[in-house]
Design an enzyme around this catalytic site. Structure first.
Site, PDB file in Angstrom:
ATOM      1  N   LYS A  72       5.065   0.152   1.213  1.00 35.73           N
ATOM      2  CA  LYS A  72       6.257   0.715   0.577  1.00 35.73           C
ATOM      3  C   LYS A  72       6.466  -0.023  -0.745  1.00 35.73           C
ATOM      4  O   LYS A  72       7.105  -1.073  -0.785  1.00 35.73           O
ATOM      5  CB  LYS A  72       7.499   0.568   1.453  1.00 35.73           C
ATOM      6  CG  LYS A  72       7.514   1.476   2.677  1.00 35.73           C
ATOM      7  CD  LYS A  72       6.878   0.815   3.859  1.00 35.73           C
ATOM      8  CE  LYS A  72       6.974   1.710   5.087  1.00 35.73           C
ATOM      9  NZ  LYS A  72       6.233   1.142   6.230  1.00 35.73           N
ATOM     10  N   HIS A 117       0.224   2.463   4.834  1.00 37.37           N
ATOM     11  CA  HIS A 117       1.574   2.112   5.296  1.00 37.37           C
ATOM     12  C   HIS A 117       2.408   1.273   4.332  1.00 37.37           C
ATOM     13  O   HIS A 117       3.458   0.769   4.720  1.00 37.37           O
ATOM     14  CB  HIS A 117       1.457   1.356   6.628  1.00 37.37           C
ATOM     15  CG  HIS A 117       2.593   1.625   7.553  1.00 37.37           C
ATOM     16  ND1 HIS A 117       3.793   0.944   7.477  1.00 37.37           N
ATOM     17  CD2 HIS A 117       2.739   2.499   8.566  1.00 37.37           C
ATOM     18  CE1 HIS A 117       4.606   1.377   8.408  1.00 37.37           C
ATOM     19  NE2 HIS A 117       4.003   2.326   9.085  1.00 37.37           N
TER      20      HIS A 117
END
Length: 521
Positions: free
Chosen positions: A220, A218
């Site tokens: 970024k 997950h």
């Protein structure tokens, strides 16, 4: 939004809010839905059963942090005015945002919706972060979801540019097959590779990969490599058009200058060593995503070429898994034998970190067939009884290269001896071997002299494993040589073992890392 929620009459509040239009200096668009699902009309208005609201615009003064006297006592008193002096974006000659010192967060700039909303707003777009594209050497991205075709088109990336995207896949991330961990989706982008980081067995139901547990990849993160600088971007937006163009997300970035000589020691510095252990956290995180993709191991070597000493923040990495508080803050003299301590001192080495592994092959060495009378088991128990435990209750063992095993050229045996400083074959017993996946990176790094390794086991655990035939834990402690020699000696063949070492060194992750940053180790 807090002010709207606190207001007894939100509609009047918003109307008064709009009265401030004449005094605005910087604007942004606010889309609002009230009542039943709405859709924008041709003029960019939001239609509902009982309300039509035009685009609202918020006042942000570039010269003052307070409302004018005219509106000070109005119903908009609670509106929070943002100070923009410290958040100003700095465009380059082409009008594209190019600089951030890492001291603040920015927002992505949303695309206008409908007519009448074309006013340029503060913020940054994905193409601006990549500008100038022509100077890019490599791109590394970690994201949850991604729209690759949109990304390539949006940023106008050339098809020869090496691009690595680590992303989530509910099937591939659980696969034990390394070949299924990567894909090259476009023939006309031969240097574009999608990587699907593995999920550890510990989070599978019953530690069975067929019984997939709950996990996702997950982060970024975007890393843009150029000749003279490396840009690190951390954002809350996935690599999809909706989250960059139509949903507000945060964006942080900082550029780091190139070093004259690569610095590999930065990968092993703890939060105690520097104001920021940014390089160690970044390299460890990137390495953990590409550790079983040999073609991408060069990324760790590339990171050593840049200076992260002026990083304005600490990185908090979170990986799928069950994490405990790291215990790698140890002094070398707690871990090494007298002889090894002297060798470390004379070679300017020092304690760099620890790696957890297991000892394998105990069942073959201590079960009835090779040791029918239990002689080796008795010798093991006797030697362990003579060994001195360190402050952690562990016993130091010897790591010995086993070069006479045709099946594994990197084999490393684990030997128990009563006195490592006066080691003799007759006063020792082989406990087992390091696992192949550890030996394959430890041996080449040790053989060339880049690093030295010490190993410790728990005596009771080793005996129990020898009786039961299962594996036992071994704690490897890594010490460093003169790092200035590594840039001269390192070759592409060393990138893979170096990447594996950096990925394996124990670090605090997730909430433990957050605690470490906030209150210290």
């Amino acid at each position: 939004m807090r002010s709207i929620l606190a207001s007894s009459d939100p509609v009047s509040y918003l109307r008064n809010f709009l009265d401030l239009q004449q005094e605005k200096h910087v604007t942004f668009s606010l889309a609002l839905e009230i009542g039943s699902p709405a859709s924008p009309d041709s003029e960019g208005c939001c239609k509902t059963d009982d309300l039509r609201i035009n685009v609202a615009q918020k006042v942000v003064s570039s010269n003052a942090n307070v409302l004018s006297d005219e509106h000070r006592n109005s119903s908009v008193d609670a509106v929070e005015i943002m100070e923009v002096d410290n958040c100003e974006l700095h465009p380059d000659d082409d009008g594209v945002v190019s600089y951030s010192d890492g001291s603040t967060f920015f927002l992505n700039r949303l695309k206008p919706i409908g007519r009448g909303t074309s006013v340029r707003c503060d913020g940054v777009t994905l193409p601006e972060l990549f500008h100038p594209v022509k100077t890019l050497l490599r791109v590394f991205i970690a994201t949850f979801t991604c729209d690759v075709s949109w990304f390539l088109s949006c940023c106008r990336l050339p098809n020869h540019l090496p691009i690595t995207i680590a992303c989530h896949d509910s099937v591939r991330c659980w696969s034990a097959c390394h070949d299924s961990r990567t894909s090259a989706p476009y023939i006309n982008y031969p240097n574009l590779l999608l990587v699907y980081p593995p999920f550890p067995d510990v989070i599978a139901f019953g530690k069975d990969r067929k019984k997939k547990g709950v996990a996702c990849h997950h982060p970024k993160l975007i890393v843009l490599q150029r000749d003279e600088s490396l840009r690190v971007i951390v954002t809350s937006a996935n690599l999809v058009p909706k989250q960059w163009d139509y949903v507000t997300n945060t964006v942080w970035w900082q550029d780091f200058p190139r070093r004259t000589t690569p610095d590999y020691s930065a990968f092993f510095r703890s939060i105690e060593d520097l104001k920021s252990d940014f390089a160690a956290q970044l390299a460890g995180f990137v390495a953990s995503l590409i550790v079983d993709v040999p073609s991408q191991a060069h990324w760790v070597n590339e990171l050593a070429k840049y200076n992260f000493g002026q990083a304005a923040c600490h990185l908090v990495a979170s990986l799928p898994g069950v994490h405990t508080q790291s215990s790698y803050y140890l002094e070398a003299n707690y871990c090494l034998s007298v002889k090894q301590i002297m060798q470390c001192k004379t070679s300017c080495g020092h304690f760099l970190g620890s790696v957890q592994a297991t000892v394998v092959g105990l069942s073959h060495r201590f079960h009835a067939s090779p040791d029918p009378n239990g002689g080796q088991l008795k010798v093991l128990a006797s030697l362990l009884g003579k060994c001195q435990e360190n402050t952690s209750g562990m016993v130091e063992v010897l790591l010995k290269r086993a070069t006479n095993i045709p099946a594994d050229a990197n084999a490393v045996s684990v030997v128990v001896a009563a006195d490592l400083d006066k080691f003799s074959e007759g006063d020792s017993v082989q406990l087992g071997f390091l696992p192949r996946d550890v030996a394959k990176w430890l041996s080449p790094l040790s053989d060339i002299g880049f690093f030295s390794f010490s190993a410790f086991i728990y005596a009771k655990e080793a005996l129990a494993a020898a009786f039961g035939g299962s594996s036992t834990r071994v704690q490897l402690f890594v010490s460093g040589p003169t790092f200035s020699e590594i840039p001269r000696l390192i070759c592409p063949e060393h990138y893979v073992p170096l990447c594996s070492l950096v990925a394996s060194v124990q670090r605090c992750l997730g909430l433990w890392r957050l605690r470490e940053v906030l209150i210290g180790p």
